[in-house]
Design a protein around this motif. Structure first.
Motif, PDB file in Angstrom:
ATOM      1  N   ASP A   1       0.832  -1.193   0.000  1.00 35.46           N
ATOM      2  CA  ASP A   1       0.000   0.000   0.000  1.00 35.46           C
ATOM      3  C   ASP A   1       0.870   1.247   0.000  1.00 35.46           C
ATOM      4  OD1 ASP A   1      -0.432   0.612   3.443  1.00 35.46           O
ATOM      5  OD2 ASP A   1       0.853  -0.892   2.533  1.00 35.46           O
ATOM      6  N   GLU A   2       0.418   2.214  -0.739  1.00 41.58           N
ATOM      7  CA  GLU A   2       1.211   3.430  -0.879  1.00 41.58           C
ATOM      8  C   GLU A   2       1.220   4.211   0.429  1.00 41.58           C
ATOM      9  OE1 GLU A   2       2.696   4.109  -4.262  1.00 41.58           O
ATOM     10  OE2 GLU A   2       2.362   2.052  -3.681  1.00 41.58           O
ATOM     11  N   PRO A   3       2.314   4.819   0.764  1.00 44.54           N
ATOM     12  CA  PRO A   3       2.331   5.623   1.994  1.00 44.54           C
ATOM     13  C   PRO A   3       1.475   6.870   1.832  1.00 44.54           C
ATOM     14  CG  PRO A   3       4.359   5.888   0.755  1.00 44.54           C
ATOM     15  CD  PRO A   3       3.566   4.845   0.051  1.00 44.54           C
ATOM     16  N   THR A   4       1.002   7.367   2.946  1.00 47.02           N
ATOM     17  CA  THR A   4       0.197   8.581   2.870  1.00 47.02           C
ATOM     18  C   THR A   4       1.060   9.728   2.404  1.00 47.02           C
ATOM     19  OG1 THR A   4       0.553   8.513   5.212  1.00 47.02           O
ATOM     20  CG2 THR A   4      -1.725   8.335   4.461  1.00 47.02           C
ATOM     21  N   ILE A   5       0.543  10.463   1.497  1.00 51.04           N
ATOM     22  CA  ILE A   5       1.300  11.562   0.934  1.00 51.04           C
ATOM     23  C   ILE A   5       0.605  12.846   1.343  1.00 51.04           C
ATOM     24  CG2 ILE A   5       2.051  12.642  -1.188  1.00 51.04           C
ATOM     25  CD1 ILE A   5       1.725   9.686  -2.343  1.00 51.04           C
ATOM     26  N   GLU A   6       1.354  13.728   1.910  1.00 47.13           N
ATOM     27  CA  GLU A   6       0.764  14.998   2.309  1.00 47.13           C
ATOM     28  C   GLU A   6       0.318  15.737   1.050  1.00 47.13           C
ATOM     29  OE1 GLU A   6       4.336  14.887   4.811  1.00 47.13           O
ATOM     30  OE2 GLU A   6       3.084  13.217   4.193  1.00 47.13           O
TER      31      GLU A   6
END
Lengths: 685, 275
Positions: free
Chosen positions: B24-29
């Protein structure tokens, strides 16, 4: 406890030899207690008697015991006692290790085999700064292809093995407390360690706190921005669910604050690491396999650069960075007749993100991603086999193959890179090959030699591939990554010779690297520097070739029961096409020591000398460095008490208060002048 | 023994599973500031004098001094439907009492897109009152004609979006207006300007004969950006190129306007702010 104390700082070597030694032991040893310790003890013996590393090792030789006892130094300083390691200094903290002239981009630095990556784009936090000697059992220095167990690299691997909990039912509680003072930086260090053991389990905890001020250089000048404060605490637990199984959990927390970097335009507000690993080891009693290990780990490093304390900054700037890594490996060690070896499968995934924000007065903040949120994934397989011939000579071979993928997962970062016509949102996939062959043989009585040759290959680092205006204070250029650069590869060979006769041991090792597609920054005069005052922009490129060669020698002479002489020297030569020197190559350096050891105390006099370095590369902001000679005095005194031991260590470094700098110090910052230190340690059991 | 080997292999499989499972992709601000501004606001509307039409004017933001992309809707009041095909001619006028002047404009094509006729006006001065937009509407077959007069308010933008330049060697003043980027982002941006000559107070023909060079600069740091593409003529006095921004903050895009080898202006710049 005494044994723990003795082993604590011993720099051991983890190699084909000592790994396999552990497996030759009887089950009796296994049952008596902690296995790791026996591994170590055996390797210690083995290392002293002979070296069987599949690469050339710089095994901790006997003279290393000269330095043990000092648990108060930092990991990097400890490492530099290995003649193949030099240190790049940007301040007084988190010195960057350089192995045979190659810095951290070209080597693996692992903690118990766990991959972990610094979160600072300016390499202000090499991984060695997140582990403390107080928590360490050994550091393995594996050169070139011999380091491939831990990953693909050119220079090799530094693997720091942590102490871990000790299962020793005979000693329920063991521990120690200590405190130390260092006069040059008015530094204090406190440390403790505690171990509780049951019949089949053990837990341990240890910690360090250090606070150092700005140090005083030779001739009395105080160097601003060399202060730091840090603490490190680790927790380890071991449990044996079955007789031949060990379940182990390790946690390390390391936090540094207000760290000065005199050679850089910024300091560090904080550097925080959280490191955790869990492993299951299985020892087989008979059959083809000897030992299996499965490990899962995760870690997170946060690092924040800041210039709040600096005078005369054009505008305030903040540069936070983050890496998050998870990974896993599985080992199988086998032994069959004269063959023994290991198979490892490993996987890891790491994410690197670094930001830069500047705050001009009355304008919008200026923001960019210096590491544009890069996700790197790697899968590798490693196989080594050591074949012991009838003559006692050994042939070792090893192979490693990796797939490495990387890409940016941030739209902002992807858009940013488009200005250099690079599409970093697409996956970049690379295949890496590493192979090594070694031969160790007795020449005749007293003589022994070993030859290693290997092919090593590495993928570019996140900075080399994806940097976006990362300022390098050494050469004054902003660096831009180049996504499409080639892997760096090298043909590497080592030659070692050892002569041993009763009380004298002498070794000479040479290394030689012919590097292809050497990765380096090249000036791009079409581009504007971003950083105020920078000289220009460099973009990562491949030089067709580079050459690195050098030699190390170690001499150890036990004159009599009390008196011991030691010496070591190292020299490295590096060049790029056209004859220009490779930048940041340390000059010839040697350390000589003589030590008198009595019943309760030791006294030691030591000289450390470095030649000048005039082979410099001005494109990299290098300046020539004059030669220097330093004299150190060290001593120790041990008092036995009914319940433990009180150990006093004291001495004076740089006795004549010389004003000097090492060649790998950035910005010409002078090193500490005369420094008196005193450490008090009480160990109980 | 066998069981133990099996355990090991299970471990390896588990390990592989863990890593695959962690994709899963990391949360991106949210740093992306390129929101597509498809929501148009209604600026003004008016009835036609004859012909039974209602003319509505839309734009992405309130009108400002500079190049404004406008959208007209023409409603047939007899059928209460939108007209999709018409000849439309604009005539913006500023009435300053003592004098009147027009402004550069671009008429829409005969066919509406999604019911709207896209056009443009370059307002050269702000005004709460005084500006009006005259819209002549005619059916393609000439069967019906009418004229609507829309009163307008034109604001003064935070940063200058249009310049009037007196060419160094004489000649008609040039009106240089920024068309893109309106919502600039870090990375590559389409850079577009429109250039009109002020032949008279009522006539502003587009000028296709120029050579334009651009150079972005971050004034508080003194650096530029790489790989920009100088604008070249597209049509109707529009010059299109690429400007690259390496970071957020305040940028200047410096212009050099040439006619052949003759430099008409090299002092003007557009300030572009990236949040």
């Amino acid at each position: 406890m005494t044994r723990v104390g003795r082993l604590f700082l011993f720099i051991a070597f983890l190699s084909a030899g000592n790994l396999s030694v552990a497996q030759t032991d009887s089950s009796l040893r296994f049952y008596t207690g902690d296995l790791g310790e026996q591994d170590f003890e055996l390797s210690e013996v083995r290392v002293r008697r002979s070296c069987t590393c599949s690469g050339v090792c710089c095994c901790a030789k006997k003279q290393e015991s000269v330095y043990t006892g000092n648990r108060f130094v930092s990991t990097d300083i400890l490492l530099s006692r290995d003649p193949s390691i030099e240190l790049i200094r940007r301040g007084a903290f988190a010195l960057e290790p350089v192995l045979n002239g190659m810095s951290t981009d070209r080597m693996n630095i692992t903690i118990d085999g766990m991959k972990i990556f610094g979160a600072c784009t300016d390499k202000m936090d090499p991984i060695t700064s997140y582990v403390e000697p107080n928590n360490m059992k050994s550091v393995a220095v594996l050169q070139g292809s011999a380091g491939a167990l831990f990953g693909s690299s050119i220079a090799g691997t530094l693997n720091m093995e942590t102490q871990g909990a000790s299962i020793r039912p005979s000693m329920k509680w063991t521990g120690e407390v200590g405190t130390g003072y260092n006069s040059a930086a008015k530094g204090i260090s406190h440390l403790y360690a505690l171990n509780r053991s049951g019949a089949k389990w053990a837990v341990s905890s240890n910690g360090v706190y250090r606070k150092f001020g700005n140090y005083r250089s030779g001739h009395g000048e105080r160097i601003p921005f060399t202060q730091f404060e840090k603490w490190n605490n680790s927790f380890s637990a071991k449990y044996m669910p079955r007789e031949r199984q060990i379940l182990r959990l390790d946690l390390i927390i390391d936090e540094g604050y207000n760290i000065g970097y005199a050679a850089l335009p910024m300091d560090v507000l904080y550097a925080k690491a959280r490191i955790g690993g869990i492993s299951l080891e299985q020892f087989y009693q008979k059959g083809f396999f000897e030992r299996g290990e499965f490990k899962f780990y995760a870690n997170r490093v946060k690092h924040a650069m800041d210039d709040t304390d600096r005078p005369d900054v054009p505008m305030h700037m903040e540069m936070p960075g983050l890496t998050e890594t998870i990974g896993s490996y599985a080992d199988l060690r086998y032994k069959r007749s004269a063959h023994k070896g290991i198979l490892r499968l490993d996987l890891f995934r790491t994410r690197s993100r670094a930001e830069m924000t500047m705050f001009p007065a009355g304008e919008l903040p200026m923001f960019m991603l210096t590491w544009p949120d890069i996700v790197k994934q790697s899968a590798g397989i490693y196989l080594r086999d050591v074949w012991e011939l009838r003559s006692g000579n050994r042939i070792g071979v090893n192979f490693r193959f990796d797939f490495v993928s990387s890409q940016s997962v941030d739209q902002f970062g992807i858009a940013q890179a488009s200005v250099f016509n690079q599409n970093i949102g697409e996956t970049d996939l690379r295949f890496l090959r590493n192979a090594g062959l070694s031969y160790t043989a007795k020449l005749k009585q007293n003589w022994k030699y070993w030859v290693t040759c290997g092919f090593v290959e590495r993928s570019p680092s996140t900075t080399e591939q994806y940097a976006f205006y990362i300022f390098n204070a050494m050469d004054g250029y902003d660096y831009i990554g180049n996504r499409s650069i080639q892997n760096e590869k090298a043909w590497q060979s080592d030659l070692g010779l050892e002569w041993k006769k009763r009380r004298i041991t002498w070794t000479l090792t040479t290394f030689h690297y012919r590097i292809q597609d050497y990765i380096m920054g090249k000036i791009e005069s079409d581009y504007d520097a971003m950083t105020i005052g920078a000289r220009g922009v460099k973009m990562t490129t491949n030089l067709p070739s580079a050459l690195l060669t050098g030699a190390r020698t170690i001499l150890s002479y036990q004159v009599n029961r009390n008196f011991e002489l030691n010496g070591r020297a190292s020299y490295t030569y590096g060049t790029i096409p056209g004859g220009d020197p490779l930048p940041m190559i340390a000059p010839m350096r040697n350390v000589l020591s003589c030590r008198w050891t009595g019943n309760k105390m030791f006294l030691q006099l030591e000289t450390e000398a470095a030649a000048g370095q005039n082979r410099v590369n001005p494109d990299f902001g290098e300046q020539t460095t004059p030669a220097y000679t330093l004299i150190h005095f060290r001593s120790g005194y041990t008092v036995k008490t009914p319940k433990g031991r009180l150990i006093l260590n004291g001495g004076v470094e740089n006795l004549f208060d010389r004003h000097y700098r090492t060649h790998l110090t950035w910005g010409g910052i002078p090193q500490p002048g005369i420094n008196a230190f005193l450490n008090v340690n009480y160990a109980f059991n | 023994m066998n069981f133990q080997i099996k355990t090991w292999f299970m471990g390896s499989l588990l390990m592989a599973g863990l890593l695959v499972g962690c994709k899963d992709e990391p949360t991106i601000e949210p740093t992306d500031n390129n929101n597509s501004n498809s929501d148009l606001i209604e600026i003004a509307s008016a009835q036609s004098d004859v012909g039974d039409w209602t003319v509505k004017l839309f734009a992405a933001e309130k009108l400002f001094m500079g190049y404004n992309k406008l959208y007209l809707e023409v409603w047939d009041k007899t059928t209460n439907t939108r007209v999709n095909s018409a000849k439309i001619a604009l005539n913006p006028m500023m009435d300053m009492g003592a004098m009147q002047h027009s402004a550069p404009f671009e008429n829409p094509s005969e066919t509406a897109e999604s019911g709207m006729f896209a056009c443009a006006v370059v307002f050269q001065m702000p005004g709460e009152m005084g500006w009006k937009l005259n819209v002549d509407v005619e059916m393609p077959d000439g069967s019906r004609k009418g004229k609507a007069e829309l009163p307008l308010q034109v604001a003064s933008p935070d940063v200058v979006r249009t310049h009037v330049v007196m060419p160094a060697g004489g000649g008609d003043p040039l009106i240089i207006s920024l068309v893109e980027p309106i919502e600039p982002k870090v990375g590559m941006n389409r850079f577009e300007i429109a250039v009109h000559r002020r032949a008279s107070m009522m006539s502003f023909p587009a000028d296709d004969s120029l050579t334009v060079e651009i150079e972005p600069e971050m004034p508080s740091m003194g650096h530029g950006s790489p790989n920009n593409v100088n604008p070249v003529i597209a049509e109707n006095g529009h010059y299109v190129g690429t400007v690259n921004f390496t970071m957020t903050g305040m940028w200047y895009v410096h212009l050099k306007i040439m006619h052949g080898a003759e430099v008409l202006d090299d002092k003007s710049y557009f300030e572009i702010n990236l949040k």
